[in-house]
Design a protein around this motif. Structure first.
Motif, PDB file in Angstrom:
ATOM      1  N   GLY A 451       0.788  -1.224   0.000  1.00 33.50           N
ATOM      2  CA  GLY A 451       0.000   0.000   0.000  1.00 33.50           C
ATOM      3  C   GLY A 451       0.818   1.271   0.000  1.00 33.50           C
ATOM      4  N   LEU A 452       2.137   1.157  -0.058  1.00 33.95           N
ATOM      5  CA  LEU A 452       2.978   2.347  -0.082  1.00 33.95           C
ATOM      6  C   LEU A 452       3.038   2.948  -1.484  1.00 33.95           C
ATOM      7  N   GLN A 453       3.455   4.195  -1.560  1.00 34.14           N
ATOM      8  CA  GLN A 453       3.667   4.825  -2.853  1.00 34.14           C
ATOM      9  C   GLN A 453       4.821   4.150  -3.582  1.00 34.14           C
ATOM     10  N   ARG A 454       4.776   4.218  -4.894  1.00 29.19           N
ATOM     11  CA  ARG A 454       5.791   3.527  -5.693  1.00 29.19           C
ATOM     12  C   ARG A 454       7.181   4.069  -5.408  1.00 29.19           C
ATOM     13  N   GLU A 455       7.286   5.344  -5.114  1.00 30.47           N
ATOM     14  CA  GLU A 455       8.593   5.921  -4.807  1.00 30.47           C
ATOM     15  C   GLU A 455       9.186   5.316  -3.542  1.00 30.47           C
ATOM     16  N   TYR A 456       8.345   5.163  -2.507  1.00 33.03           N
ATOM     17  CA  TYR A 456       8.816   4.551  -1.253  1.00 33.03           C
ATOM     18  C   TYR A 456       9.154   3.076  -1.460  1.00 33.03           C
ATOM     19  N   GLN A 457       8.362   2.393  -2.278  1.00 32.78           N
ATOM     20  CA  GLN A 457       8.639   0.978  -2.546  1.00 32.78           C
ATOM     21  C   GLN A 457       9.999   0.806  -3.224  1.00 32.78           C
ATOM     22  N   ASP A 458      10.292   1.653  -4.199  1.00 27.63           N
ATOM     23  CA  ASP A 458      11.581   1.543  -4.902  1.00 27.63           C
ATOM     24  C   ASP A 458      12.749   1.839  -3.968  1.00 27.63           C
ATOM     25  N   GLN A 459      12.583   2.829  -3.101  1.00 30.05           N
ATOM     26  CA  GLN A 459      13.663   3.165  -2.174  1.00 30.05           C
ATOM     27  C   GLN A 459      13.931   2.033  -1.185  1.00 30.05           C
ATOM     28  N   LEU A 460      12.878   1.447  -0.642  1.00 21.06           N
ATOM     29  CA  LEU A 460      13.058   0.344   0.308  1.00 21.06           C
ATOM     30  C   LEU A 460      13.674  -0.869  -0.374  1.00 21.06           C
ATOM     31  N   ALA A 461      13.194  -1.206  -1.564  1.00 19.65           N
ATOM     32  CA  ALA A 461      13.736  -2.362  -2.282  1.00 19.65           C
ATOM     33  C   ALA A 461      15.200  -2.133  -2.659  1.00 19.65           C
ATOM     34  N   GLN A 462      15.535  -0.918  -3.074  1.00 20.09           N
ATOM     35  CA  GLN A 462      16.922  -0.625  -3.435  1.00 20.09           C
ATOM     36  C   GLN A 462      17.840  -0.708  -2.223  1.00 20.09           C
ATOM     37  N   HIS A 463      17.344  -0.340  -1.054  1.00 17.77           N
ATOM     38  CA  HIS A 463      18.181  -0.375   0.154  1.00 17.77           C
ATOM     39  C   HIS A 463      18.526  -1.808   0.560  1.00 17.77           C
ATOM     40  N   VAL A 464      17.620  -2.749   0.314  1.00 20.05           N
ATOM     41  CA  VAL A 464      17.882  -4.151   0.683  1.00 20.05           C
ATOM     42  C   VAL A 464      18.519  -4.928  -0.459  1.00 20.05           C
ATOM     43  N   GLY A 465      18.843  -4.250  -1.572  1.00 20.19           N
ATOM     44  CA  GLY A 465      19.562  -4.897  -2.659  1.00 20.19           C
ATOM     45  C   GLY A 465      18.713  -5.707  -3.595  1.00 20.19           C
ATOM     46  N   THR A 466      17.481  -5.311  -3.821  1.00 20.50           N
ATOM     47  CA  THR A 466      16.607  -6.034  -4.737  1.00 20.50           C
ATOM     48  C   THR A 466      15.718  -5.027  -5.450  1.00 20.50           C
ATOM     49  N   SER A 467      14.738  -5.509  -6.173  1.00 17.61           N
ATOM     50  CA  SER A 467      13.824  -4.647  -6.920  1.00 17.61           C
ATOM     51  C   SER A 467      12.419  -4.752  -6.354  1.00 17.61           C
ATOM     52  N   THR A 468      11.603  -3.774  -6.719  1.00 14.56           N
ATOM     53  CA  THR A 468      10.206  -3.783  -6.262  1.00 14.56           C
ATOM     54  C   THR A 468       9.457  -4.980  -6.836  1.00 14.56           C
ATOM     55  N   VAL A 469       9.766  -5.336  -8.081  1.00 15.22           N
ATOM     56  CA  VAL A 469       9.088  -6.486  -8.700  1.00 15.22           C
ATOM     57  C   VAL A 469       9.384  -7.766  -7.929  1.00 15.22           C
ATOM     58  N   ALA A 470      10.630  -7.960  -7.520  1.00 17.77           N
ATOM     59  CA  ALA A 470      10.990  -9.166  -6.770  1.00 17.77           C
ATOM     60  C   ALA A 470      10.296  -9.198  -5.414  1.00 17.77           C
ATOM     61  N   VAL A 471      10.251  -8.060  -4.724  1.00 21.47           N
ATOM     62  CA  VAL A 471       9.578  -8.022  -3.426  1.00 21.47           C
ATOM     63  C   VAL A 471       8.098  -8.314  -3.576  1.00 21.47           C
ATOM     64  N   MET A 472       7.459  -7.753  -4.604  1.00 19.79           N
ATOM     65  CA  MET A 472       6.037  -8.012  -4.812  1.00 19.79           C
ATOM     66  C   MET A 472       5.776  -9.466  -5.159  1.00 19.79           C
ATOM     67  N   GLU A 473       6.697 -10.101  -5.881  1.00 21.42           N
ATOM     68  CA  GLU A 473       6.540 -11.529  -6.169  1.00 21.42           C
ATOM     69  C   GLU A 473       6.605 -12.356  -4.891  1.00 21.42           C
ATOM     70  N   TYR A 474       7.520 -12.011  -3.991  1.00 21.41           N
ATOM     71  CA  TYR A 474       7.619 -12.734  -2.730  1.00 21.41           C
ATOM     72  C   TYR A 474       6.343 -12.562  -1.904  1.00 21.41           C
ATOM     73  N   LEU A 475       5.826 -11.341  -1.846  1.00 25.18           N
ATOM     74  CA  LEU A 475       4.622 -11.085  -1.055  1.00 25.18           C
ATOM     75  C   LEU A 475       3.390 -11.717  -1.685  1.00 25.18           C
ATOM     76  N   CYS A 476       3.322 -11.743  -3.030  1.00 25.93           N
ATOM     77  CA  CYS A 476       2.199 -12.397  -3.699  1.00 25.93           C
ATOM     78  C   CYS A 476       2.223 -13.903  -3.456  1.00 25.93           C
ATOM     79  N   ALA A 477       3.416 -14.494  -3.475  1.00 34.11           N
ATOM     80  CA  ALA A 477       3.517 -15.927  -3.161  1.00 34.11           C
ATOM     81  C   ALA A 477       3.081 -16.206  -1.735  1.00 34.11           C
TER      82      ALA A 477
END
Length: 485
Positions: A451-477
């Motif tokens: 539910g976060l804004q796309r800008e915040y999602q990209d920043q969080l994913a970049q900080h942990v060394g991955t992409s927003t698409v990968a994080v969303m795939e993990y959460l969807c699974a």
């Protein structure tokens, strides 16, 4: 299914594997259309990739306004206030064995106690509820006066009488009888067989309970279960094992002296996990060739365990313990590690605070890989009516989501400025000197990432060394696994 109720969309899984198709391609829905006529009111028809065309209906009595489809069963149909205590599902007969109680007036009082205000007691009863008969009680068994039901379980036991040798399902009830302070508390284990109805001459009979046998013990039967066709039960601080010798006799097989008072027993293959009310858990192994129960390991802390379960994820096995202090702990039996003292001590691997009083833990199978390894989940039911699910994750998913959760707890603003990490830290009423284990992921917090804004999602994913698409795939699974429990 996407159901919009009260302006909130609810997503429910649509299972199309009732014909044994395990391939994903065979379970795909190719065509779908609503169908409404006198034979199928407000139904639908669909065609799957496996070559099947089916006509179905949604259950009319289910509620779809909650996160899980539910049906509320009213027990107050005879004017009595009835309280349910235990429930067990009989898969073969498709009925539910439920222990209930209600207040009953005592009429057979001795002469010196008659007069004055009326006296009441709690009357227990075992009932069978069937979905095929509009969830009505198809049969009931009344227990004796002052007899309390402490456990109900469907056990698959060996039936070796004469030339008949097979495994049969039985409804086993453990009770305790408490009359007063002057008499010691005793107990009984009662074995029932659910007779499945057979239609004869057009008459349809309802399933019913057939009393087989009962055995009295010197203490209350607080838990019952089955291991390799043998019945295992807790009689106070003793673990007893029995075998059905004939229709009217139970043959003793083995026993084990536990700590103080056993409140729960769970079994997996030849392993037995017992929970003590004041001395945590212990893991036993049943050796049939020697007819002995062997203690593999135990937790020496003063944890007041309330519910336990096995959690298998691939080639690893964990012991789930929910205690009175609202904590959830995972233990492992690792005799190869030095700190386990040759396996005598169970090691803590993970811990999490539920902040809810646990009532029961149930293991649910998720999938079975081609190599034969199985994955399961544990659903924890709480006293306030909530459900929590404990799911195993692959190591790479866990590491990414753990780093994301840690970053979210520091960066994102939280309600009233509270710390979510401190909220999930375990708390014990006693001094616990064990080293703190790896924390369990907080799924409720991780799903707020969607539910976060796309800008915040990209920043969080970049900080942990991955992409927003990968994080969303993990959460969807993770969401798909939760939906199909």
């Amino acid at each position: 299914w996407i159901v919009c109720a009260r302006d909130v969309p609810r997503v429910f899984p649509f299972l199309v594997d009732r014909h044994g198709h395990t391939e994903e391609a065979s379970r795909a829905v190719l065509a779908f259309s609503p169908l409404h006529n006198q034979n199928c009111a407000h139904g639908f028809v669909f065609a799957s990739a496996g070559g099947n065309v089916e006509i179905c209906q949604l259950p009319a009595n289910m509620q779809y306004t909650t996160s899980l489809p539910s049906y509320k069963l009213g027990l107050r149909r005879t004017g009595k206030i009835i309280t349910p205590h235990h429930i067990a599902y009989h898969r073969e007969a498709r009925v539910y064995a439920v222990s209930v109680s209600y207040i009953k007036r005592i009429t057979n009082l001795p002469e010196h106690e008659t007069g004055g205000l009326p006296k009441y007691t709690q009357q227990y009863e075992l009932r069978l509820y069937s979905p095929a008969y509009a969830w009505d009680a198809v049969h009931s068994y009344l227990l004796e006066e002052y007899e309390y039901v402490l456990s109900v379980s469907v056990c698959y036991l060996r039936y070796h009488v004469g030339e008949v040798k097979e495994i049969r399902p039985y409804v086993v009830v453990g009770t305790g009888t408490q009359v007063g302070e002057d008499l010691a508390c005793k107990g009984r284990v009662i074995i029932f067989e659910v007779v499945i109805p057979v239609s004869l001459g057009g008459e349809v009979t309802k399933p019913y309970l057939r009393f087989m046998q009962a055995k009295e013990e010197k203490g209350p039967i607080s838990a019952v279960n089955a291991v390799q066709g043998l019945m295992v039960m807790a009689v106070g601080s003793k673990i007893m094992m029995y075998k059905i010798e004939d229709e009217n006799e139970l043959e003793g097989y083995a026993f084990f002296d536990a700590e103080l008072y056993c409140v729960s027993i769970k079994t997996l293959k030849n392993y037995i996990l017992i929970a003590d009310a004041y001395h945590s858990v212990a893991l036993l192994m049943w050796r049939e060739c020697q007819r002995t129960l062997t203690l593999l390991g135990k937790d020496s802390s003063k944890t007041e365990a309330r519910s336990i379960e096995f959690l298998n994820s691939g080639h690893s096995l964990r012991l789930v313990v929910a205690d009175r202090a609202e904590n959830l702990q995972l233990f492992e039996y690792a005799p190869q590690k030095v700190e386990s003292n040759n396996g005598i001590r169970l090691l803590t691997t993970s811990e999490f605070r539920l902040n809810e009083h646990p009532a029961q833990c149930v293991r649910i199978g998720l999938r079975k890989e081609s190599s034969g390894t199985c994955w399961s989940a544990v659903v924890v039911g709480s006293m306030d009516g909530s459900l929590s699910a404990l799911l195993p994750l692959p190591k790479e998913h866990f590491e990414v989501l753990l780093a994301l959760q840690s970053r979210m707890s520091f960066v994102l603003p939280h309600t009233a400025g509270l710390n979510p990490r401190s909220y999930r830290n375990v708390k014990f009423p006693h001094v616990d000197r064990r080293a703190r284990a790896v924390s369990i992921l907080d799924g409720h917090m991780l799903l707020t990432y969607c539910g976060l804004q796309r800008e915040y999602q990209d920043q969080l994913a970049q900080h942990v060394g991955t992409s927003t698409v990968a994080v969303m795939e993990y959460l969807c699974a993770l969401s798909r696994t939760l939906a199909f429990l």
